[in-house]
Design a protein around this motif. Structure first.
Motif, PDB file in Angstrom:
ATOM      1  N   LEU A   1     -52.619  -4.236 -46.947  1.00  0.00           N
ATOM      2  CA  LEU A   1     -51.520  -5.130 -47.337  1.00  0.00           C
ATOM      3  C   LEU A   1     -50.178  -4.405 -47.229  1.00  0.00           C
ATOM      4  O   LEU A   1     -49.199  -4.976 -46.729  1.00  0.00           O
ATOM      5  CB  LEU A   1     -51.736  -5.665 -48.755  1.00  0.00           C
ATOM      6  CG  LEU A   1     -50.628  -6.547 -49.323  1.00  0.00           C
ATOM      7  CD1 LEU A   1     -50.376  -7.771 -48.441  1.00  0.00           C
ATOM      8  CD2 LEU A   1     -50.983  -6.978 -50.748  1.00  0.00           C
ATOM      9  N   ASP A   2     -50.113  -3.170 -47.675  1.00  0.00           N
ATOM     10  CA  ASP A   2     -48.869  -2.401 -47.560  1.00  0.00           C
ATOM     11  C   ASP A   2     -48.447  -2.264 -46.095  1.00  0.00           C
ATOM     12  O   ASP A   2     -47.264  -2.387 -45.763  1.00  0.00           O
ATOM     13  CB  ASP A   2     -49.026  -1.011 -48.190  1.00  0.00           C
ATOM     14  CG  ASP A   2     -49.080  -1.044 -49.702  1.00  0.00           C
ATOM     15  OD1 ASP A   2     -48.702  -2.075 -50.305  1.00  0.00           O
ATOM     16  OD2 ASP A   2     -49.513  -0.028 -50.297  1.00  0.00           O
ATOM     17  N   ALA A   3     -49.420  -2.032 -45.203  1.00  0.00           N
ATOM     18  CA  ALA A   3     -49.106  -1.921 -43.781  1.00  0.00           C
ATOM     19  C   ALA A   3     -48.623  -3.258 -43.224  1.00  0.00           C
ATOM     20  O   ALA A   3     -47.686  -3.296 -42.411  1.00  0.00           O
ATOM     21  CB  ALA A   3     -50.326  -1.424 -43.016  1.00  0.00           C
ATOM     22  N   MET A   4     -49.259  -4.352 -43.645  1.00  0.00           N
ATOM     23  CA  MET A   4     -48.830  -5.683 -43.207  1.00  0.00           C
ATOM     24  C   MET A   4     -47.383  -5.933 -43.633  1.00  0.00           C
ATOM     25  O   MET A   4     -46.551  -6.396 -42.837  1.00  0.00           O
ATOM     26  CB  MET A   4     -49.742  -6.759 -43.793  1.00  0.00           C
ATOM     27  CG  MET A   4     -51.155  -6.739 -43.250  1.00  0.00           C
ATOM     28  SD  MET A   4     -52.291  -7.805 -44.181  1.00  0.00           S
ATOM     29  CE  MET A   4     -51.738  -9.445 -43.661  1.00  0.00           C
ATOM     30  N   LYS A   5     -47.085  -5.645 -44.894  1.00  0.00           N
ATOM     31  CA  LYS A   5     -45.725  -5.836 -45.409  1.00  0.00           C
ATOM     32  C   LYS A   5     -44.726  -4.993 -44.635  1.00  0.00           C
ATOM     33  O   LYS A   5     -43.638  -5.454 -44.283  1.00  0.00           O
ATOM     34  CB  LYS A   5     -45.673  -5.484 -46.894  1.00  0.00           C
ATOM     35  CG  LYS A   5     -46.363  -6.486 -47.786  1.00  0.00           C
ATOM     36  CD  LYS A   5     -46.306  -6.034 -49.248  1.00  0.00           C
ATOM     37  CE  LYS A   5     -46.958  -7.046 -50.167  1.00  0.00           C
ATOM     38  NZ  LYS A   5     -46.945  -6.595 -51.583  1.00  0.00           N
ATOM     39  N   ASN A   6     -45.096  -3.740 -44.357  1.00  0.00           N
ATOM     40  CA  ASN A   6     -44.215  -2.833 -43.633  1.00  0.00           C
ATOM     41  C   ASN A   6     -43.925  -3.356 -42.230  1.00  0.00           C
ATOM     42  O   ASN A   6     -42.777  -3.289 -41.756  1.00  0.00           O
ATOM     43  CB  ASN A   6     -44.845  -1.440 -43.591  1.00  0.00           C
ATOM     44  CG  ASN A   6     -43.920  -0.420 -42.987  1.00  0.00           C
ATOM     45  OD1 ASN A   6     -43.965  -0.195 -41.778  1.00  0.00           O
ATOM     46  ND2 ASN A   6     -43.091   0.197 -43.804  1.00  0.00           N
ATOM     47  N   CYS A   7     -44.922  -3.884 -41.574  1.00  0.00           N
ATOM     48  CA  CYS A   7     -44.711  -4.447 -40.231  1.00  0.00           C
ATOM     49  C   CYS A   7     -43.740  -5.623 -40.284  1.00  0.00           C
ATOM     50  O   CYS A   7     -42.811  -5.710 -39.468  1.00  0.00           O
ATOM     51  CB  CYS A   7     -46.043  -4.883 -39.629  1.00  0.00           C
ATOM     52  SG  CYS A   7     -47.098  -3.517 -39.108  1.00  0.00           S
ATOM     53  N   VAL A   8     -43.944  -6.522 -41.243  1.00  0.00           N
ATOM     54  CA  VAL A   8     -43.060  -7.689 -41.369  1.00  0.00           C
ATOM     55  C   VAL A   8     -41.640  -7.240 -41.710  1.00  0.00           C
ATOM     56  O   VAL A   8     -40.668  -7.726 -41.113  1.00  0.00           O
ATOM     57  CB  VAL A   8     -43.600  -8.673 -42.427  1.00  0.00           C
ATOM     58  CG1 VAL A   8     -42.599  -9.773 -42.724  1.00  0.00           C
ATOM     59  CG2 VAL A   8     -44.932  -9.269 -41.974  1.00  0.00           C
ATOM     60  N   GLU A   9     -41.513  -6.308 -42.648  1.00  0.00           N
ATOM     61  CA  GLU A   9     -40.188  -5.821 -43.051  1.00  0.00           C
ATOM     62  C   GLU A   9     -39.446  -5.160 -41.898  1.00  0.00           C
ATOM     63  O   GLU A   9     -38.218  -5.146 -41.864  1.00  0.00           O
ATOM     64  CB  GLU A   9     -40.320  -4.835 -44.216  1.00  0.00           C
ATOM     65  CG  GLU A   9     -40.722  -5.508 -45.516  1.00  0.00           C
ATOM     66  CD  GLU A   9     -41.176  -4.521 -46.593  1.00  0.00           C
ATOM     67  OE1 GLU A   9     -41.182  -3.288 -46.346  1.00  0.00           O
ATOM     68  OE2 GLU A   9     -41.560  -5.002 -47.681  1.00  0.00           O
TER      69      GLU A   9
END
Length: 178
Positions: free
Chosen positions: A20-28
């Protein structure tokens, strides 16, 4: 923009919170297409909430995820989240036949080449580059993600839903599916 994120350790283990942290980082960081060559475990309410929030906020991103390698109809996450922002990718061989290991369920959206796919590998601490053949839905999902990114690069004003529709409508339906 190209953004590389990492949600698992070098050995391939990890947690859904790390994913989830990686997903958020990609979107950000502005990613429009996120390949997720990973899976396992059950659903996470935090990931489902994140996906729902992205939908509600109108964020255009497409998560392309490996369907799983259990060879059954069971769900594998993150590919099996019921979200228009997630495409679940099964694997087929060079004859367009579903790979025996590939998951198949009502969340699978598309399939890609996933049997004996040549991939770069390194040895000697990263000093030597070679190629080896690997099989899995994690080999299939980058093919779909790459095509999604290519389509989006030529049609930057399209939405994630339109890119997804273009992929689904242009895919060849193997005989064993219908």
């Amino acid at each position: 923009p190209l953004h590389i994120g990492k949600g698992l350790t070098d050995s391939g283990s990890g947690s859904m919170s790390g994913v989830l942290d990686a997903m958020k980082n990609c979107v950000e960081n502005g990613a429009k297409v996120v390949n997720m060559s990973l899976g396992g475990g059950g659903p996470s309410s935090s990931v489902q909430t994140f996906l729902t929030d992205l939908e509600n906020d109108g964020i255009d991103v497409l998560f392309v995820a490996a369907a799983g390698n259990g060879g059954s109809s069971s769900y594998s996450y993150p590919a099996s989240y019921d979200s228009p922002l997630v495409m679940s990718v099964a694997a087929v061989n060079s004859n367009r036949v579903k790979a025996s290991f590939s998951q198949y369920n009502d969340q699978v959206d598309i399939a890609g080449p996933g049997v004996n796919v040549n991939s770069p590998t390194t040895s000697n601490g990263g000093d030597t580059l070679t190629y080896a053949a690997f099989s899995g839905t994690s080999m299939a999902s980058p093919h779909v993600a790459g095509v999604a990114a290519l389509i989006w690069s030529h049609h930057p004003n399209k939405s994630a839903a339109e890119i997804r529709l273009a992929l689904e409508c242009s895919a060849v339906m193997p005989q064993q599916y219908g």
